[in-house]
Design a protein around this motif. Structure first.
Motif, short mmCIF file in Angstrom:
data_model
loop_
_atom_site.label_atom_id
_atom_site.label_comp_id
_atom_site.label_asym_id
_atom_site.label_seq_id
_atom_site.Cartn_x
_atom_site.Cartn_y
_atom_site.Cartn_z
N ASN A 177 0.85 -1.19 0.00
CA ASN A 177 0.00 0.00 0.00
C ASN A 177 0.89 1.24 0.00
OD1 ASN A 177 -2.37 1.58 0.17
ND2 ASN A 177 -2.06 1.81 2.36
N HIS A 218 -1.85 -1.77 -3.82
CA HIS A 218 -2.87 -0.74 -3.59
C HIS A 218 -2.17 0.62 -3.64
CE1 HIS A 218 -5.77 -3.80 -2.36
NE2 HIS A 218 -4.79 -4.34 -1.65
N SER A 251 -6.22 -0.49 -7.32
CA SER A 251 -5.76 -1.78 -6.82
C SER A 251 -5.40 -2.65 -8.01
CB SER A 251 -6.84 -2.46 -5.98
OG SER A 251 -7.08 -1.75 -4.79
#
Length: 204
Positions: A9, A152, A200
């Motif tokens: 992320n 992500h 994503s």
């Protein structure tokens, strides 16, 4: 390699940088991004971060489900006064890839390659889902051993970091990977008011 499912992320500036010239890597995206950040943590059995990012962002790697908290350093040097070691949460695992980490109370030390560490997390500690939050050097190593399953990204169109040496997702400009890594876009969400997009990707 038998290993956990590994996700990343990150937030990217409009020009694809993950930190500013001064090294600022957090606190510059929207409240919605911060909420997404915490939601992604909740899905993980373990959280993974490099020592440089841990120290720069003063991270404690906590989440409601008390995931394992894993920190990687080439030198094996960790600051015992860091908030991580004084904040309740999941078990702390420290990896030194070139030198064994010095013993810190209530932590588990490892001395191995990154690939071996990932295998041990899965086989010995039952980690099925591992979530990485930085930094670029660690992502580069993960990409080199082709261990990234899910990405992500928050693309923040409101910020332009610039800087010749400001790192992108896999570090400062430099040598290319030996081969490309291919991912499929699985989610796209545009937040016009904040000037951000949530993206994503899953390994193709």
């Amino acid at each position: 390699m038998v290993r956990p499912h590994l996700s990343l992320n990150f937030a990217l500036s409009a020009d694809g940088r993950i930190t500013s010239i001064a090294g600022i890597s957090s606190g510059w995206t929207s409240e919605a991004d911060q909420e997404r950040f915490h939601r992604l943590r909740v899905e993980a059995d373990a959280l993974l971060v490099g020592r440089g990012t841990l120290e720069a962002d003063r991270m404690t790697l906590t989440a409601p489900q008390n995931p394992l908290r894993c920190v990687i350093s080439r030198t094996g040097k960790f600051d015992p006064s860091h908030p991580l070691f004084h904040t309740p949460g999941g078990p702390i695992h420290l990896l030194g890839t070139e030198h064994a980490p010095r013993k810190i109370k209530d932590t588990v030390g490892h001395h191995s390659t990154l690939a071996q560490f990932l295998e041990r997390l899965h086989q010995d500690f039952g980690v099925e889902r591992l979530h990485c939050e930085g930094g670029a050097s660690l992502v580069r190593e993960l990409a080199e051993i082709d261990a990234i399953d899910e990405i992500h990204l928050t693309w923040a169109g409101h910020t332009l970091f610039g800087g010749r040496d400001a790192p992108g997702l896999t570090g400062p400009p430099g040598d290319f990977l030996a081969s490309s890594r291919h991912y499929q876009l699985t989610h796209f969400e545009s937040l016009t008011e904040s000037g951000e997009c949530f993206l994503s990707y899953r390994r193709a």
